[in-house]
Design a protein around this motif. Structure first.
Motif, PDB file in Angstrom:
ATOM      1  N   UNK A  79       0.847  -1.195   0.000  1.00  0.00           N
ATOM      2  CA  UNK A  79       0.000   0.000   0.000  1.00  0.00           C
ATOM      3  C   UNK A  79       0.880   1.243   0.000  1.00  0.00           C
TER       4      UNK A  79
ATOM      5  N   UNK B 272       1.794   4.002  -3.049  1.00  0.00           N
ATOM      6  CA  UNK B 272       1.602   5.446  -2.896  1.00  0.00           C
ATOM      7  C   UNK B 272       2.872   6.232  -3.186  1.00  0.00           C
TER       8      UNK B 272
ATOM      9  N   UNK C 112      -1.249  11.983   1.648  1.00  0.00           N
ATOM     10  CA  UNK C 112      -2.064  10.803   1.945  1.00  0.00           C
ATOM     11  C   UNK C 112      -1.192   9.721   2.579  1.00  0.00           C
TER      12      UNK C 112
ATOM     13  N   UNK D  99      -0.496  10.604   6.124  1.00  0.00           N
ATOM     14  CA  UNK D  99      -1.677  10.289   6.936  1.00  0.00           C
ATOM     15  C   UNK D  99      -1.761   8.787   7.198  1.00  0.00           C
ATOM     16  N   UNK D 100      -1.511   8.023   6.167  1.00  0.00           N
ATOM     17  CA  UNK D 100      -1.578   6.568   6.306  1.00  0.00           C
ATOM     18  C   UNK D 100      -0.560   6.079   7.337  1.00  0.00           C
TER      19      UNK D 100
ATOM     20  N   UNK E 182      -1.616   7.086  10.878  1.00  0.00           N
ATOM     21  CA  UNK E 182      -2.772   6.316  11.351  1.00  0.00           C
ATOM     22  C   UNK E 182      -2.450   4.848  11.587  1.00  0.00           C
TER      23      UNK E 182
ATOM     24  N   UNK F  43      -7.645  12.507   2.139  1.00  0.00           N
ATOM     25  CA  UNK F  43      -6.452  11.654   2.226  1.00  0.00           C
ATOM     26  C   UNK F  43      -6.761  10.242   1.743  1.00  0.00           C
ATOM     27  N   UNK F  44      -7.936   9.755   2.091  1.00  0.00           N
ATOM     28  CA  UNK F  44      -8.285   8.397   1.687  1.00  0.00           C
ATOM     29  C   UNK F  44      -8.446   8.317   0.177  1.00  0.00           C
TER      30      UNK F  44
ATOM     31  N   UNK G 193      -6.920  10.106  -1.978  1.00  0.00           N
ATOM     32  CA  UNK G 193      -5.576  10.174  -2.572  1.00  0.00           C
ATOM     33  C   UNK G 193      -4.769   8.915  -2.276  1.00  0.00           C
ATOM     34  N   UNK G 194      -5.073   8.241  -1.182  1.00  0.00           N
ATOM     35  CA  UNK G 194      -4.403   6.974  -0.887  1.00  0.00           C
ATOM     36  C   UNK G 194      -4.633   5.993  -2.032  1.00  0.00           C
TER      37      UNK G 194
ATOM     38  N   UNK H  45      -3.079   7.269  -5.319  1.00  0.00           N
ATOM     39  CA  UNK H  45      -1.641   7.015  -5.362  1.00  0.00           C
ATOM     40  C   UNK H  45      -1.331   5.563  -5.698  1.00  0.00           C
ATOM     41  N   UNK H  46      -2.097   4.670  -5.100  1.00  0.00           N
ATOM     42  CA  UNK H  46      -1.842   3.247  -5.347  1.00  0.00           C
ATOM     43  C   UNK H  46      -2.131   2.866  -6.796  1.00  0.00           C
TER      44      UNK H  46
ATOM     45  N   UNK I 197      -2.820  -4.868  -3.144  1.00  0.00           N
ATOM     46  CA  UNK I 197      -2.855  -4.040  -1.930  1.00  0.00           C
ATOM     47  C   UNK I 197      -4.045  -3.090  -1.991  1.00  0.00           C
ATOM     48  N   UNK I 198      -4.305  -2.558  -3.178  1.00  0.00           N
ATOM     49  CA  UNK I 198      -5.448  -1.653  -3.322  1.00  0.00           C
ATOM     50  C   UNK I 198      -6.758  -2.416  -3.125  1.00  0.00           C
TER      51      UNK I 198
END
Lengths: 478, 478, 478, 478
Positions: A330, A334, A359, A362-363, A366, C326-327, C329-330, C333-334, C359-360
């Motif tokens: 993951x 990114x 992002x 943030x990941x 978290x 952010x989510x 963009x997470x 990005x992936x 992973x995505x």
């Protein structure tokens, strides 16, 4: 220039003032609290010089790749590659390795006009950093809870937070504290600044400048150094080598010449320099890459620990390992995406995709605690089965018993102990505890990171999705 | 009898064999790794003797209340009250305080017929424990990954897991390891047993018995003791006093007379004695109460830490504190409910509601890591601002600087440091790391606890809810 | 060929057999349960034909870009771009849009030798699909709980799960059920296969083939269609247009000619064709892109809903919106990372990075419920304040009251109702409920996805990290 | 008096004004949107009258037990018992069953002096409620986003939120909206009030009073009624019977006589009446008990669903079921604890332990979504395998196919469909969606509940734990 590790160690013996509690450290390269950390930093310098992949040429001068201002996607990839090499060597355990602040400054040098009258200073500093291959760290946060100057003034106490107390033709004079100069013990320079927005009346605190670690009047107050308390490399393999150190920076009338000043008396600009240039993005792309290297260690450990007890044969554990791998990928995805969707910004330059970078921040913020918690779950009580320390091998009888009783079909006794001690230094030791605390705050508290994400989000685009959809139908006719 | 703390300390000087790595400890009451822990245990004995609320009388003899076999709700409340007093004195940091295993044994003595031919042994042992006010701990889990005897036999190695190697008229002889005798260093007796189901062919391992800690042939291998590494009480206030210790129990031909044997060669019974008697429930009610005391420390700290930085004025932080309080009361409610809905089981006795007790165990296991993580969030980077250790006060100049610069409107410098050092010992130190690991496994891995919950659930009743609802309607008629 | 939407609608009127309960649907393009869904699919075909960006040429023939077998990164980007256009038009609400199964088949056609004796069949089918611009869906999972043939045989019942019951020179004959042919109502063809590993003795079930939706003997049993129950587009804007439908495929002696057979009597190959070719990866890259489009709708809605009540001014809500961004963009990005780190596999071709894709998938499966739950939190009770349906506008007096009382400083009454009705169709309606269920299982249960991640992980590399680190130090010498 | 169900139904035919969109409902007991719900409420009245356990006597009059002002623990238990009976009959699906608001009023009547000059009114109202066995509901929240009167005044619009617009000797006149009168369609009376703190200048809104549902000028605007859209009881068993309804209360010059006024022009008191009396606690103890009944249905369904596919044999699924059981017992324990640690407050009375009650509210609010999500996980895709509706049984051929193909070794086809349809009505239907939304807000948003927990927490006690610990040691002497 590409500095040799040995040269860097030499530079650290510059009369800097470092305190561990009441103890004054005379030489950080030999003191038992810091010597291995210093060597680790030196090794990074040697690594960097070991391959042309890790540097670039400009005007016939060779520079570390993290000073490269990217014009192409390949340039960005070159930067990432060096961050990876550094992070993998240190397993992502050094948050403020030499490529962190250097990347901030490099990003700033791509849009230096933001600095206004100090533009030239910034550019010169950038030139000097890369030319001398300097290790810069930063202290950009005021001491916690010290944001109310009246309180201190009323009591005739010094205002704790660092500020300009005087200026003259030569420069400014600063006094006060700034936190938290991670890595400063091993660095050449400290960037003083303000990453958190200042109130308009905080002009005196708005100073942004660079000072050498050995500047007269500057002292570092180290938090408890874990390297010193590591019993042996076997017992605490990570604390032994990878404690990057954290220190409060205490300035008592430190003189900063004008050419080292980048922002002065401008509360808004003090913060804008990070986000109106690629500074914050270049710097935190490194943070993403660093965390990714740590993920690889974590995933590897998760698998080895599961194998050590045979638990890897259990379907639910396999699934857990699959999830670990998914998490590693993951973040990997990114990071790669930041290059794929790189931004043509500022004009003429390339920047990593900022939204993906934030992002990823943030990941990481978290996810870290729960990832470590999942590793704890895999380790079970195995850790506390191990003898107190490896001294057990010094007694022949105990050693024999240990080797006979602690071995398992999967692993010999010593290898098991070695594995668990390593895992413990990532999940349970004080070194681990500092990482659990730190990963939450490496790039600021979680709300700060989410606010970055909010700021950079294309709200108009998101709203348009909703608005267009709603515009495509109406109240039904009767 | 109610033993005095001083008497307990005297008993600990009994020639027991404890190793820290290769170091042999000669007197646990004076050794720098254990002396404060020993004193804490002694203080619990004195506390227990300090008030008639904490004991009961039977046949004119006075016993600690945790030996009380409850016949009424008031009896259960009396038990809970003593658990609370002990847990509050030690802030829930001692998982295996003297009331844990004693409660197991007391619960077993309420349904001793389960023990079959060893019924009398169990009852005598119970009598002796309460009469002599013994501190019993247990070792009831085989060493990790050592469940495959063939491997060891093929290599001519001793099978690591503890088992009966011989028996004669006098008793059995046991050899091998058992984990993890928390508290054994400070205890009188170790209960050897099997909490995890055994395979039918593990008859030799099915031994359940009690041995004195100083039994010939028995050695304790301590994990790294945190008390020894605490720099001062100020710097590590919890590790200083509350490291309960964990040890592997290594038995080399230890003789156990028959009257101390409770299960022999019966793989099923070895486990049934816990769940077919109130043993497991009485013992783990103590675990619930203990965790509750820890919650009170955590919630108090959360609030004090928020106040220290003024963050308690922020609505979101207030909400977080409200949530902390809710969590404390969640567990409080579940503990009180165990008395309210107590079971009339076994016949003639009262037992805490088992389902609520197991639900609370599940809640503690699931929640601890995230509760500590929420406390980390509140602490922020404040911890690393503090000097390495309190030695800073020994240097007049540094002390003056510290007191001037580290104070905040909310708190003086020393008080802040004291508060953060305390918080750190709960969230970040190695002592904290051990608790984070331990709370996951105090009552077994999470799947084990969920299986207890599965086993005790009234599935027929739950199914009836669904079945009755579905029976109340049918396929619609055309 | 690029098929026009109108042509696709025409093709759907082919005599196919679809049941809604006991009701037989004669024309899916006009039936109130399906007509809008059919139009949505037709619109996707028109969209696809509207720009050269969405197609490619080969041998002077034009094909939809999702049939492109990528040789370069640009080819991969071209594929992604079309997936995005389709997903954005349908807001990610169609899991099995025409680009899903087409991508599977395209991926298979890049490594068709895996199919052995059926290689030519697969390649011909691929050619036909792209040439005729067919909409293929699939049914690749056996009916739940029906994996025990003995039970049915003993009771003289047909074995429910689809299998070959006969074969001759013309082809095979299949009977039984397969789940869950999402989109089949609107498609041309159904790919029958086995995504879940089969046991070695399930040779008869190992059939993989393609059948036209109107094949004699084939019936579709639709689950409850939400479009039919939508009161109006205003009241249920998503169910109105975007119910992609799910159906059980019931085959009663369906004849499949050999050229449409791709796997026969090979339980291992039946599954390998997905993962030993880029099939699974190409197909699920589309899933990632689709989910990403949905995220954009979710994030836009989150912001609009927060604005509708003025909550967007509250810092905590802003932080929540930052997290939503952010989510988004997470995942963004992936997806981008899958191109950046594309694989040169199979030889001569390019495939999206498989680990990032899996992973995505894992991220989507793990995150969807809690993302929707966070949106619920933002919506509050606002939804239930709204009138039952928009018929309220048909009564002048009620309308006046509604417009006067339901308006807020932020928004007019009708706009508020429109917004909340839209949000409700994503978080609370039965359409929403189906998505909450479906996102958990779009690519299989979570353990299946984690096993994909496990399978593709470079364990040797991860282990090397640990092993090298451990090899760098040893037991300390005395 | 204990009212019969038939009498209650008769009372509902009182000319009340209920709108579904633009449709005016003339008789809620026969209208297809409400008739089954009305019958469910009537059945609760009959249940209540069916056993003396559910009532108590005072002055020779018999009252429903939820009007009992408790003086002993047994009184509290009696209350709980009736809540349980009601909740179990309705499976916890009625949040505002007749015992909810009645409990609020009962709690208020235990400390009525808080009401000042309206004390007598409150006591009379309490007497009338219990004497006539009235079903009261409430509307105690202003319409979302309508808290800015200036906006409406400037535009010459009525201020939406309900307020006193006039008063005279007879009473007050109120106009405006109040949300969200759950159950009002089936109730006798609506309690109008303010559960959320008002600003000091909101005196006009501070009105607290009771109005009959059929008061002239009062209209109910129902949200979409799910009962009406249920195709059959088989297909939507919960929506069919248990849709408690939600309505906006619109008042247009509704006259309220003084004896029905409880607070007037006192913004602080408007809120204090709930928390300075046991009102809020008695009312929300019912909420806890109600949720507990729902948990029993959920846990039963989880187990039956797992059995339906044979998944209950898988260890990981067993563990999940164990966790479900643990969650049910978690809440059960917290409810029982409220009696065990009941408070002697107000003087002379008994109140459920408030902290445990608020902790349980917090637990329910935090847990519901993830509990339902876990049930979704167990259901898998099984739901969408089922035919659209049970009409399939009306066609002989389809029925035969259905019964042959959909049966499994565990369950017949119809039983499977029945089970999944039931589960779907709890996890996926619009009825389910409303519950997912509602459980988040039944007792206010999560921050409100956490603030209750904050308010009631014994902070001094928590601080003392920390302070005493810190006081027990000091800076070490040199």
């Amino acid at each position: 220039m590409l500095k040799a590790g040995s040269e860097h160690l030499r530079q650290l013996r510059d009369g800097r003032t470092v305190y561990i509690g009441a103890e004054k450290v005379s030489d950080v390269t030999t003191h038992p609290a810091f010597r291995n950390g210093a060597r680790t930093v030196a090794a990074l310098y040697d690594l960097k010089a070991s391959s042309p992949r890790f540097s670039y040429e400009e005007n016939k001068e060779k520079y570390s790749a993290y000073f490269l201002r990217a014009k192409t996607r390949e340039d960005l990839e070159k930067r990432t590659q060096l961050h990876q090499a550094i992070a993998q060597m240190s397993h992502g355990l050094l948050g403020r390795s030499p490529d962190h602040v250097a990347s901030f400054v490099t990003g700033m040098a791509m849009n230096a006009s933001v600095f206004g009258r100090f533009e030239k200073n910034l550019l010169s500093y950038y030139e000097r950093m890369r030319r001398e291959d300097l290790y810069g760290v930063y202290a950009v946060v005021p001491p916690q809870a010290a944001r109310n100057p009246e309180f201190y003034e009323k009591k005739n106490l010094p205002v704790p937070t660092l500020r300009v107390v005087r200026e003259d033709d030569a420069g400014v004079v600063i006094s006060g504290m700034k936190m938290l100069a991670t890595g400063a013990v091993f660095a050449n320079e400290i960037w003083i600044g303000n990453l958190i927005p200042l109130a308009p009346n905080q002009a005196a605190e708005a100073i942004t400048c660079a000072v050498p670690v050995n500047a007269p009047g500057l002292t570092l107050w180290s938090r408890k150094p874990f390297e010193r308390h590591a019993q042996s490399e076997f017992d605490s393999p990570l604390a032994w080598r990878f404690d990057e150190t954290d220190s409060m920076v205490m300035c008592d009338q430190v003189k900063v010449p004008w050419e080292r000043v980048f922002v002065h008396q401008d509360a808004v600009l003090a913060r804008d320099i990070y986000i109106k240039t690629p500074g914050h993005c270049y710097g935190n792309h490194q943070s993403n890459v660093r965390f990714h290297a740590k993920m690889r260690l974590i995933v590897g450990l998760a698998s080895r620990v599961a194998q050590a007890s045979g638990a890897n044969e259990i379907p639910a554990v396999r699934e857990t390992l699959g999830r670990f791998a998914a998490l590693e990928a993951t973040l990997g995805g990114m990071i790669a995406g930041q290059v794929q969707d790189a931004e043509d910004w500022p004009e003429g330059w390339k920047t990593f995709n900022r939204r993906y970078m934030y992002a990823a921040l943030n990941w990481c913020t978290e996810s870290h605690s729960q990832i470590i918690d999942a590793l704890r779950e895999l380790c079970g009580g195995g850790i506390f089965q191990m003898p107190a320390d490896i001294s057990v091998m010094q007694d022949a009888k105990l050693r024999a018993q240990f080797e006979a009783y602690w071995q398992t079909p999967q692993l010999g006794a010593t290898e098991r102990m070695k594995l668990y001690k390593l895992a413990w230094d990532l999940i349970g030791s004080e070194f681990a505890g500092r990482h659990l605390q730190y990963e939450k705050f490496y790039a600021g508290a979680s709300f700060i990171i989410r606010n970055h994400n909010f700021r950079e989000a294309p709200w108009e685009g998101f709203h348009k999705v909703v608005d267009d959809l709603m515009a495509s139908y109406d109240i039904p006719r009767q």
